[in-house]
Enzyme design. Structure first.
Site, PDB file in Angstrom:
ATOM      1  N   CYS A 333       0.873  -1.226   0.023  1.00 44.73           N
ATOM      2  CA  CYS A 333       0.038   0.119  -0.024  1.00 44.73           C
ATOM      3  C   CYS A 333       0.754   1.286   0.093  1.00 44.73           C
ATOM      4  O   CYS A 333       0.449   2.173  -0.689  1.00 44.73           O
ATOM      5  CB  CYS A 333      -1.110   0.076   1.147  1.00 44.73           C
ATOM      6  SG  CYS A 333      -0.645  -0.765   2.723  1.00 44.73           S
ATOM      7  N   ARG A 362       7.402 -11.172   5.147  1.00 48.19           N
ATOM      8  CA  ARG A 362       6.843 -10.847   6.635  1.00 48.19           C
ATOM      9  C   ARG A 362       7.860 -12.010   7.463  1.00 48.19           C
ATOM     10  O   ARG A 362       7.780 -13.001   7.139  1.00 48.19           O
ATOM     11  CB  ARG A 362       5.477 -11.026   6.931  1.00 48.19           C
ATOM     12  CG  ARG A 362       4.696  -9.878   6.086  1.00 48.19           C
ATOM     13  CD  ARG A 362       3.311  -9.828   6.552  1.00 48.19           C
ATOM     14  NE  ARG A 362       2.379  -8.897   5.749  1.00 48.19           N
ATOM     15  CZ  ARG A 362       1.220  -8.836   5.639  1.00 48.19           C
ATOM     16  NH1 ARG A 362       0.478  -9.432   6.217  1.00 48.19           N
ATOM     17  NH2 ARG A 362       0.661  -7.955   4.974  1.00 48.19           N
ATOM     18  N   GLN A 380       0.682 -11.115  -3.208  1.00 46.39           N
ATOM     19  CA  GLN A 380      -0.707 -10.778  -3.168  1.00 46.39           C
ATOM     20  C   GLN A 380      -1.175 -10.686  -4.398  1.00 46.39           C
ATOM     21  O   GLN A 380      -0.670  -9.746  -5.539  1.00 46.39           O
ATOM     22  CB  GLN A 380      -1.018  -9.817  -2.062  1.00 46.39           C
ATOM     23  CG  GLN A 380      -0.292 -10.190  -0.659  1.00 46.39           C
ATOM     24  CD  GLN A 380      -0.354  -8.929   0.260  1.00 46.39           C
ATOM     25  OE1 GLN A 380       0.045  -7.778  -0.125  1.00 46.39           O
ATOM     26  NE2 GLN A 380      -0.938  -8.975   1.247  1.00 46.39           N
ATOM     27  N   ASP A 382      -2.928  -7.950  -5.055  1.00 48.42           N
ATOM     28  CA  ASP A 382      -3.275  -6.982  -4.208  1.00 48.42           C
ATOM     29  C   ASP A 382      -3.821  -5.684  -5.108  1.00 48.42           C
ATOM     30  O   ASP A 382      -3.424  -5.470  -6.150  1.00 48.42           O
ATOM     31  CB  ASP A 382      -2.191  -6.374  -3.355  1.00 48.42           C
ATOM     32  CG  ASP A 382      -2.334  -5.400  -2.135  1.00 48.42           C
ATOM     33  OD1 ASP A 382      -3.476  -5.510  -1.943  1.00 48.42           O
ATOM     34  OD2 ASP A 382      -1.311  -5.039  -1.492  1.00 48.42           O
ATOM     35  N   HIS A 384      -5.437  -1.534  -4.646  1.00 48.09           N
ATOM     36  CA  HIS A 384      -5.752  -0.266  -3.937  1.00 48.09           C
ATOM     37  C   HIS A 384      -6.913   0.624  -4.804  1.00 48.09           C
ATOM     38  O   HIS A 384      -6.228   1.159  -5.814  1.00 48.09           O
ATOM     39  CB  HIS A 384      -4.578   0.551  -3.484  1.00 48.09           C
ATOM     40  CG  HIS A 384      -3.838  -0.284  -2.350  1.00 48.09           C
ATOM     41  ND1 HIS A 384      -2.742  -0.960  -2.765  1.00 48.09           N
ATOM     42  CD2 HIS A 384      -4.107  -0.732  -0.947  1.00 48.09           C
ATOM     43  CE1 HIS A 384      -2.507  -1.662  -1.537  1.00 48.09           C
ATOM     44  NE2 HIS A 384      -3.203  -1.296  -0.500  1.00 48.09           N
ATOM     45  N   LYS A 464     -12.085  -3.040   8.256  1.00 45.07           N
ATOM     46  CA  LYS A 464     -12.086  -4.030   7.294  1.00 45.07           C
ATOM     47  C   LYS A 464     -13.331  -5.346   7.059  1.00 45.07           C
ATOM     48  O   LYS A 464     -13.784  -5.760   8.071  1.00 45.07           O
ATOM     49  CB  LYS A 464     -10.832  -4.843   6.967  1.00 45.07           C
ATOM     50  CG  LYS A 464     -10.402  -5.976   7.983  1.00 45.07           C
ATOM     51  CD  LYS A 464      -8.998  -6.515   7.862  1.00 45.07           C
ATOM     52  CE  LYS A 464      -8.813  -7.396   8.980  1.00 45.07           C
ATOM     53  NZ  LYS A 464      -7.370  -8.127   8.753  1.00 45.07           N
ATOM     54  N   HIS A 510      -8.212  -0.748   0.568  1.00 43.05           N
ATOM     55  CA  HIS A 510      -7.264  -1.919   0.309  1.00 43.05           C
ATOM     56  C   HIS A 510      -8.078  -3.185   0.067  1.00 43.05           C
ATOM     57  O   HIS A 510      -8.997  -3.357   0.852  1.00 43.05           O
ATOM     58  CB  HIS A 510      -6.629  -2.204   1.592  1.00 43.05           C
ATOM     59  CG  HIS A 510      -5.845  -0.754   2.005  1.00 43.05           C
ATOM     60  ND1 HIS A 510      -4.484  -0.668   2.288  1.00 43.05           N
ATOM     61  CD2 HIS A 510      -6.400   0.434   2.494  1.00 43.05           C
ATOM     62  CE1 HIS A 510      -4.202   0.414   2.795  1.00 43.05           C
ATOM     63  NE2 HIS A 510      -5.082   1.123   2.916  1.00 43.05           N
TER      64      HIS A 510
END
Length: 635
Positions: A333, A362, A380, A382, A384, A464, A510
């Site tokens: 992000c 991570r 991911q 992912d 946004h 979320k 997100h």
């Protein structure tokens, strides 16, 4: 007299100091027999605790989620009592209820064995039959510390010493066994009947590797014997579907000690990965997302600005170069905000849907790593969405529609939505959180989804939605998320020019659908037990020969299938055809094609489907049409 209000809105008057058991008995004897606890004005209490004022109540039974948790907590206490009776020198430490069961950690010099579990379980059944009353007692803290030290339970004494002085300590006694606990508990041990001890594990005292290693015994407990047997059957099926076992059998991937939590993808596994990536990319393009790529290694300063360094530091891998601390990005992000900030943005550019197959890392603890389901390096799906406040609802509706399509195409039509609100540790003001939570609730309702509250589990920058799938054997998997974020755009100074000519902060949504490729592929393997639908299968067909006379024809069949976009192999080895069929059945190839002299003469193939002993002969032309249609990637 006090006024008791029931869940249906009806009310009834009782004498002062009425108990939950009295109230349950006034409704029916059968309810009193199965009652485990009572909820008084939203707080769970023991059935025998007096109620001294008007209250809203709910009788808790084994059918309630709270009742099942009480059963599992009671089972932990019964297990601890059983262990103390069998092995008096053992010290009991901590034993909570967990998802699907319970555990207790014990300090013992001699290791427990699987045979010990059978002995402990038998003693637990004996304790259940004793029908020992479970009674709450309140002690002075110092008195409780002295008591547990006297009986050589030093771990319990340490736990109690950490409680502020002067605070009343609640202990629960059953038979000769007494344990520190807040409660509530069922009235007696006889309420706990359907349980089984499952496995042994090691665990550090208080989760700290610097402390002593303890022995953990896991168990499962349910409301009745049928639920227990259903769960044990599911566990047995889950073991057969274990993605690590199937991944090895199908040569999809492996993990090794030199790269803990990092996946080595083999050819077949990487083919599966790319099929999923191409599918998701196609969905993104159809839904007007732009795709970007951002750096994996980013200076510490960006993570400090975003707030991740403060809230997430222990999970961030770092590297130093030229006196700078660089971080392997744990999420995408902040980097996406940098792209949004590059150049001036107008309200006409919104919504801007920015996607990335982002490579993240991570620093998960080694003990938590689990195949593909919990890794340190992952990618991911992912994205946004930068939008204005009045676009939150429409973008949420569109995202939920897309997510539902994707899940359906992968064979998941049953999912639950959880709403995770503000955590204790968070950024931003309560006013900002109120706005974000209200916006997201209105949006998910508009999308037509009911949700359950997942209290305190939001991200540090916003609430979320969590999308939880149910797989073929009834297990839940949390994969997709959608988060509303007013905070990160402020921290990283994101802005656009509104229709009024002034700067405004965008809202940042997100969102992820499959979550991480690694975890999702692990779930897919277990969902399908390795028998993927044709469009997903890394190897869709194999062409086998009976004798070498058919080699040339077999090669032409293989080429014809490849020319229409099918993935497969040719096996013209000298092995017997039945051996070959077994080999590729174990590799879970969906379509096994056998050709011999007759098939060569007729320009046909013998088709055997995975899991079937039936063999059907069809023309090569028809085969090409059928498989091309069946293997088509969902739109």
């Amino acid at each position: 007299m006090i006024n008791i209000i029931f869940p249906d809105g009806n009310a009834k008057e009782f004498e002062n100091n009425v108990t939950g058991f009295d109230i349950a008995s006034s409704i029916s004897i059968s309810l009193a027999k199965i009652a485990l606890a009572i909820e008084v004005d939203g707080e769970l209490k023991d059935l025998n605790i007096p109620i001294t004022k008007d209250a809203k109540i709910r009788i808790i039974t084994p059918k309630d989620p709270e009742g099942l948790e009480i059963i599992r907590h009671d089972a932990a206490h019964i297990m601890a009592e059983a262990v103390k009776e069998l092995y008096p020198d053992v010290q009991v430490t901590i034993g909570p209820a967990i998802e699907n069961g319970f555990y207790y950690d014990f300090a013992r010099n001699e290791p427990f064995t699987p045979d010990d579990l059978l002995i402990i379980e038998a003693k637990m059944r004996e304790i259940s039959k004793r029908d020992e009353k479970i009674v709450r007692e309140e002690w002075d803290r110092d008195e409780a510390v002295a008591f547990f030290k006297k009986i050589n339970e030093h771990y319990k004494a340490e736990l109690i010493e950490a409680i502020p002085a002067g605070q009343v300590i609640s202990l629960y006694r059953q038979g000769e066994f007494i344990d520190l606990c807040r409660g509530p508990h069922a009235p007696s041990t006889s309420k706990i009947k359907a349980f089984k001890l499952m496995k042994l594990a090691g665990a550090y005292w208080r989760g700290d590797s610097k402390n002593q290693m303890l022995q953990r015994i896991y168990g499962t407990a349910w409301a009745d014997e049928k639920q227990l047997q259903d769960y044990l059957t599911m566990i047995e099926e889950a073991e057969k579907r274990d993605h690590r076992k199937i991944g090895k059998e199908l040569n999809l991937f492996h993990l090794q000690e030199e790269a803990p939590g990092m996946v080595f993808w083999h050819e077949q596994g990487w083919t599966l990965y790319r099929i999923i990536e191409d599918y998701i990319r196609g969905k993104l393009q159809k839904n007007n997302y732009i795709e970007v790529k951002t750096p994996v290694l980013v200076d510490r300063s960006l993570w400090e600005k975003s707030g991740h360094w403060e809230k997430f530091r222990e999970h961030i891998f770092t590297s130093e170069s030229e006196e700078k601390v660089m971080a392997l990005k744990p999420m995408n992000c902040p980097c996406h905000v940098q792209i949004f900030n590059y150049g001036l943005k107008s309200y006409r550019d919104l919504p801007l849907r920015m996607a990335e197959f982002g490579s993240c890392h991570r620093n998960e603890s080694s003990g938590s790593l689990h195949g593909l389901l919990r890794v340190r390096g992952f990618v991911q799906d992912d994205a946004h969405i930068f939008c204005s406040e009045d676009m939150i609802t429409s973008e949420t509706v569109a995202f939920c529609k897309l997510l539902k399509e994707v899940y359906h195409d992968f064979g998941f039509d049953d999912f639950q939505v959880k709403f995770s609100d503000r955590p204790d540790v968070r950024a931003g003001t309560d006013e900002t959180w109120d706005k974000a939570e209200n916006s997201l609730k209105e949006a998910v309702i508009a999308a037509g989804h009911e949700f359950v509250l997942n209290k305190g589990e939001g991200a540090f920058y916003g609430p979320k939605l969590e999308f939880v799938l149910k797989d073929a054997i009834g297990r839940d998997w949390q994969l997709g998320t959608l988060q509303v974020d007013f905070i990160l755009p402020e921290r990283l100074d994101a802005s656009y020019i509104g229709s009024d000519g002034h700067k405004h902060r965008p809202v940042m949504l997100h969102r992820a659908i499959i979550g991480t490729f690694e975890r999702f592929i692990g779930v897919l393997i277990e969902q399908h037990a390795g028998k993927f639908p044709l469009w997903l299968s890394p190897s869709q067909f194999v062409v086998l020969t009976i004798t070498s006379d058919g080699d040339e024809y077999a090669a032409s069949v293989c080429k014809a299938l490849s020319d229409v976009g099918m993935r497969g192999t040719l096996d013209i080895s000298s092995e017997k055809v039945n051996y070959k069929i077994r080999k590729y059945s174990l590799l879970k190839v969906p379509v096994i094609l056998v050709v011999g002299k007759q098939e060569m003469q007729d320009n046909s193939v013998s088709v055997r489907r995975l899991g079937s002993d039936e063999q059907v002969v069809i023309s090569l032309e028809q085969l090409l049409k059928d498989l091309h249609t069946e293997a088509k990637v969902p739109c």
